[in-house]
Design a protein around this motif. Structure first.
Motif, PDB file in Angstrom:
ATOM      1  N   VAL A 212      13.676  57.592  34.705  1.00  0.00           N
ATOM      2  CA  VAL A 212      14.597  57.436  33.574  1.00  0.00           C
ATOM      3  C   VAL A 212      15.412  58.713  33.373  1.00  0.00           C
ATOM      4  CG1 VAL A 212      14.732  57.135  31.067  1.00  0.00           C
ATOM      5  CG2 VAL A 212      13.207  55.688  32.418  1.00  0.00           C
ATOM      6  N   GLY A 213      14.762  59.864  33.539  1.00  0.00           N
ATOM      7  CA  GLY A 213      15.467  61.135  33.398  1.00  0.00           C
ATOM      8  C   GLY A 213      16.599  61.276  34.402  1.00  0.00           C
ATOM      9  N   ILE A 214      16.350  60.848  35.630  1.00  0.00           N
ATOM     10  CA  ILE A 214      17.397  60.892  36.663  1.00  0.00           C
ATOM     11  C   ILE A 214      18.548  59.961  36.288  1.00  0.00           C
ATOM     12  CG2 ILE A 214      17.901  60.325  39.073  1.00  0.00           C
ATOM     13  CD1 ILE A 214      14.998  61.181  39.717  1.00  0.00           C
ATOM     14  N   MET A 215      18.211  58.786  35.768  1.00  0.00           N
ATOM     15  CA  MET A 215      19.246  57.832  35.371  1.00  0.00           C
ATOM     16  C   MET A 215      20.069  58.373  34.202  1.00  0.00           C
ATOM     17  SD  MET A 215      16.916  54.373  35.651  1.00  0.00           S
ATOM     18  CE  MET A 215      18.235  53.206  35.286  1.00  0.00           C
ATOM     19  N   ARG A 216      19.398  59.027  33.260  1.00  0.00           N
ATOM     20  CA  ARG A 216      20.124  59.607  32.124  1.00  0.00           C
ATOM     21  C   ARG A 216      21.016  60.760  32.579  1.00  0.00           C
ATOM     22  NH1 ARG A 216      15.131  58.860  28.067  1.00  0.00           N
ATOM     23  NH2 ARG A 216      15.921  57.078  26.915  1.00  0.00           N
ATOM     24  N   GLU A 217      20.540  61.520  33.545  1.00  0.00           N
ATOM     25  CA  GLU A 217      21.354  62.617  34.075  1.00  0.00           C
ATOM     26  C   GLU A 217      22.613  62.071  34.738  1.00  0.00           C
ATOM     27  OE1 GLU A 217      20.930  66.291  37.292  1.00  0.00           O
ATOM     28  OE2 GLU A 217      19.133  65.279  36.538  1.00  0.00           O
ATOM     29  N   ASP A 218      22.462  60.959  35.445  1.00  0.00           N
ATOM     30  CA  ASP A 218      23.625  60.325  36.071  1.00  0.00           C
ATOM     31  C   ASP A 218      24.614  59.841  35.013  1.00  0.00           C
ATOM     32  OD1 ASP A 218      25.029  59.021  38.409  1.00  0.00           O
ATOM     33  OD2 ASP A 218      24.553  57.232  37.237  1.00  0.00           O
ATOM     34  N   LEU A 219      24.082  59.278  33.922  1.00  0.00           N
ATOM     35  CA  LEU A 219      24.957  58.824  32.839  1.00  0.00           C
ATOM     36  C   LEU A 219      25.697  59.987  32.186  1.00  0.00           C
ATOM     37  CD1 LEU A 219      22.805  56.106  31.006  1.00  0.00           C
ATOM     38  CD2 LEU A 219      25.007  55.747  32.111  1.00  0.00           C
ATOM     39  N   SER A 220      25.049  61.143  32.111  1.00  0.00           N
ATOM     40  CA  SER A 220      25.674  62.294  31.456  1.00  0.00           C
ATOM     41  C   SER A 220      26.886  62.807  32.232  1.00  0.00           C
ATOM     42  CB  SER A 220      24.647  63.420  31.282  1.00  0.00           C
ATOM     43  OG  SER A 220      24.276  63.969  32.539  1.00  0.00           O
ATOM     44  N   LYS A 221      26.935  62.535  33.535  1.00  0.00           N
ATOM     45  CA  LYS A 221      28.071  62.989  34.344  1.00  0.00           C
ATOM     46  C   LYS A 221      29.330  62.191  34.023  1.00  0.00           C
ATOM     47  CE  LYS A 221      25.004  64.399  38.108  1.00  0.00           C
ATOM     48  NZ  LYS A 221      24.541  64.093  39.487  1.00  0.00           N
ATOM     49  N   GLN A 254      19.164  49.249  26.113  1.00  0.00           N
ATOM     50  CA  GLN A 254      19.056  49.628  27.515  1.00  0.00           C
ATOM     51  C   GLN A 254      19.790  50.952  27.694  1.00  0.00           C
ATOM     52  OE1 GLN A 254      20.793  46.302  29.608  1.00  0.00           O
ATOM     53  NE2 GLN A 254      18.966  45.032  29.377  1.00  0.00           N
ATOM     54  N   LEU A 255      19.621  51.567  28.846  1.00  0.00           N
ATOM     55  CA  LEU A 255      20.285  52.849  29.073  1.00  0.00           C
ATOM     56  C   LEU A 255      21.802  52.709  29.039  1.00  0.00           C
ATOM     57  CD1 LEU A 255      18.063  54.402  31.892  1.00  0.00           C
ATOM     58  CD2 LEU A 255      18.146  55.057  29.483  1.00  0.00           C
ATOM     59  N   ASP A 256      22.308  51.579  29.522  1.00  0.00           N
ATOM     60  CA  ASP A 256      23.758  51.396  29.584  1.00  0.00           C
ATOM     61  C   ASP A 256      24.221  50.157  28.827  1.00  0.00           C
ATOM     62  OD1 ASP A 256      22.701  49.497  31.235  1.00  0.00           O
ATOM     63  OD2 ASP A 256      24.113  49.817  32.882  1.00  0.00           O
ATOM     64  N   GLY A 257      23.423  49.705  27.874  1.00  0.00           N
ATOM     65  CA  GLY A 257      23.836  48.524  27.134  1.00  0.00           C
ATOM     66  C   GLY A 257      22.773  48.029  26.177  1.00  0.00           C
ATOM     67  N   LEU A 258      22.852  46.729  25.864  1.00  0.00           N
ATOM     68  CA  LEU A 258      21.917  46.122  24.923  1.00  0.00           C
ATOM     69  C   LEU A 258      21.719  44.657  25.283  1.00  0.00           C
ATOM     70  CD1 LEU A 258      24.426  47.689  23.160  1.00  0.00           C
ATOM     71  CD2 LEU A 258      22.673  47.549  21.403  1.00  0.00           C
ATOM     72  N   ARG A 259      20.586  44.125  24.855  1.00  0.00           N
ATOM     73  CA  ARG A 259      20.350  42.688  24.902  1.00  0.00           C
ATOM     74  C   ARG A 259      20.240  42.206  23.456  1.00  0.00           C
ATOM     75  NH1 ARG A 259      18.424  40.005  29.090  1.00  0.00           N
ATOM     76  NH2 ARG A 259      17.335  41.819  29.935  1.00  0.00           N
ATOM     77  N   VAL A 260      21.110  41.282  23.083  1.00  0.00           N
ATOM     78  CA  VAL A 260      21.138  40.760  21.719  1.00  0.00           C
ATOM     79  C   VAL A 260      20.552  39.351  21.746  1.00  0.00           C
ATOM     80  CG1 VAL A 260      22.567  40.269  19.705  1.00  0.00           C
ATOM     81  CG2 VAL A 260      23.215  42.112  21.272  1.00  0.00           C
ATOM     82  N   LYS A 261      19.503  39.134  20.977  1.00  0.00           N
ATOM     83  CA  LYS A 261      18.774  37.867  21.048  1.00  0.00           C
ATOM     84  C   LYS A 261      19.343  36.841  20.071  1.00  0.00           C
ATOM     85  CE  LYS A 261      14.756  40.259  22.873  1.00  0.00           C
ATOM     86  NZ  LYS A 261      13.350  40.652  22.698  1.00  0.00           N
ATOM     87  N   LEU A 262      20.624  36.566  20.293  1.00  0.00           N
ATOM     88  CA  LEU A 262      21.342  35.516  19.579  1.00  0.00           C
ATOM     89  C   LEU A 262      21.984  34.597  20.621  1.00  0.00           C
ATOM     90  CD1 LEU A 262      23.145  37.590  16.789  1.00  0.00           C
ATOM     91  CD2 LEU A 262      21.340  35.904  16.417  1.00  0.00           C
ATOM     92  N   PRO A 263      22.201  33.320  20.293  1.00  0.00           N
ATOM     93  CA  PRO A 263      22.813  32.401  21.261  1.00  0.00           C
ATOM     94  C   PRO A 263      24.205  32.872  21.682  1.00  0.00           C
ATOM     95  CG  PRO A 263      21.848  31.196  19.425  1.00  0.00           C
ATOM     96  CD  PRO A 263      21.809  32.641  19.049  1.00  0.00           C
ATOM     97  N   TYR A 264      24.434  32.921  22.981  1.00  0.00           N
ATOM     98  CA  TYR A 264      25.707  33.437  23.501  1.00  0.00           C
ATOM     99  C   TYR A 264      26.892  32.599  23.033  1.00  0.00           C
ATOM    100  CZ  TYR A 264      29.393  34.717  26.782  1.00  0.00           C
ATOM    101  OH  TYR A 264      30.589  35.117  27.327  1.00  0.00           O
ATOM    102  N   ASP A 265      26.802  31.293  23.178  1.00  0.00           N
ATOM    103  CA  ASP A 265      27.948  30.435  22.854  1.00  0.00           C
ATOM    104  C   ASP A 265      28.381  30.584  21.401  1.00  0.00           C
ATOM    105  OD1 ASP A 265      28.025  29.498  25.430  1.00  0.00           O
ATOM    106  OD2 ASP A 265      26.820  27.709  25.010  1.00  0.00           O
ATOM    107  N   GLU A 266      27.418  30.776  20.525  1.00  0.00           N
ATOM    108  CA  GLU A 266      27.720  30.821  19.095  1.00  0.00           C
ATOM    109  C   GLU A 266      28.160  32.199  18.621  1.00  0.00           C
ATOM    110  OE1 GLU A 266      25.470  29.777  14.833  1.00  0.00           O
ATOM    111  OE2 GLU A 266      24.493  29.334  16.757  1.00  0.00           O
ATOM    112  N   PHE A 267      27.640  33.255  19.251  1.00  0.00           N
ATOM    113  CA  PHE A 267      27.837  34.585  18.671  1.00  0.00           C
ATOM    114  C   PHE A 267      28.593  35.575  19.557  1.00  0.00           C
ATOM    115  CE2 PHE A 267      24.271  32.989  16.166  1.00  0.00           C
ATOM    116  CZ  PHE A 267      24.638  33.384  14.883  1.00  0.00           C
TER     117      PHE A 267
END
Length: 311
Positions: A212-221, A254-267
């Motif tokens: 995870v640290g390596i992934m965060r370092e990549d994101l920081s670039k 997530q490191l580069d996003g989110l998962r939202v637990k709502l129905p996709y079509d509606e929200f």
């Protein structure tokens, strides 16, 4: 310059715990998840690095404990060739639980169905589902030959870092396409409760944290256009229906996003039109996609270089 946020878990009594959350908000931090249990509460937080001591001091006054949680803000897929009832107890359960203790959100995925391993990971759907996570942790058994020569076939099409656990004491190089291998965590007929087993789980968490640290370092670039916890905060403020979701972690970071637990079509329209104080809408900063997990919403935030600015 944006404040550096450090992940921590606060554990203490539920009485007056709102003092912690109020201080966190005043400091510009984020509450990722609150888990009440009878008279106790667990708070998973991102705290500005320079202000950690303030939260720690208040926590001591409330007789609570503040500990680092290096896996906070990650979603990890714990993948097993099978989770069938006749194969339980399975070490994957303890693996997932131990990762959660350091702040990770975990989803357990069993691949085999019907006739067994011949159809494991035979559908592209399964690969896409695993690839929605930050890390894929494959929980294997106790046979070295199987781990080295047969199971790596399951890694085909996996585009995220791969962590492998198993019983034999192998080198990472012995397992093709694995980023990390952790031994002494194989299939056993009991829960992992012995001291040497718990030590192996601690090693696993440390090695996953290194990935995870390596992934965060990549994101920081090339930073994200907006921090995932800020998007989470706006979701809670602008989409009141999220408060009615009963599943754990209605908004999963997530490191580069989110998962939202709502129905996709509606929200998905409401999510795309989330407005920030700067006047920018989320659709300009991220891709809002249908998730392969149920009918949830998956948000993948663009990089600053792609958008041209960052909030």
């Amino acid at each position: 310059m944006a404040a550096v946020l450090e992940p921590y878990i606060y554990e203490g009594g539920i009485h007056k715990h709102t003092l912690i959350t109020e201080l966190l908000e005043d400091l510009g931090g984020y509450l990722i998840q609150k888990i009440p249990a009878a008279t106790e509460v667990t708070l998973i937080m991102l705290i500005p690095k320079k202000d950690v001591h303030l939260v720690e001091e208040l926590g001591k006054k409330l007789l609570g404990k503040l500990t680092p949680a290096p896996l906070t803000g990650t979603e990890i897929a714990v993948v097993s060739p099978t989770l069938a009832v006749h194969h339980l107890p399975h070490s994957a359960c303890d693996v997932a639980e131990h990762l959660r203790r350091d702040g990770a959100n975990t989803n357990m995925i069993g691949l085999a169905r019907g006739m067994g391993r011949r159809v494991a990971l035979s559908a592209d759907y399964e690969r896409r589902l695993i690839n929605e996570h930050d890390i894929a942790l494959f929980s294997f058994g106790t046979f070295a030959d199987c781990i080295k020569n047969k199971k790596p076939k399951l890694f085909e099409g996996i585009e995220i870092p791969i962590v492998v656990t198993g019983g034999p004491d192998l080198l990472t190089e012995d397992v093709p396409n694995a980023d990390v291998y952790i031994g002494n965590i194989g299939r056993v007929a009991h829960r992992l409760r012995k001291s040497e087993e718990l030590s192996s789980l601690d090693i696993m968490n440390r090695k996953v944290a290194e990935v995870v640290g390596i992934m965060r370092e990549d994101l920081s670039k090339d930073p994200l256009a907006v921090l995932p916890p800020r998007v989470m905060k706006e979701i809670y403020e602008q989409i009141p229906e999220i408060e009615q979701v009963l599943t754990p972690a209605p908004v999963t970071l997530q490191l580069d996003g989110l998962r939202v637990k709502l129905p996709y079509d509606e929200f998905h329209g409401k999510v795309e039109n989330l407005e920030f104080d700067e006047g920018t809408r989320l659709m300009e900063l991220a891709r809002v996609l249908p998730s392969k997990m149920k009918d949830y919403i998956l948000i993948k935030i663009k990089r600053e270089s792609e958008v041209g600015f960052a909030l």
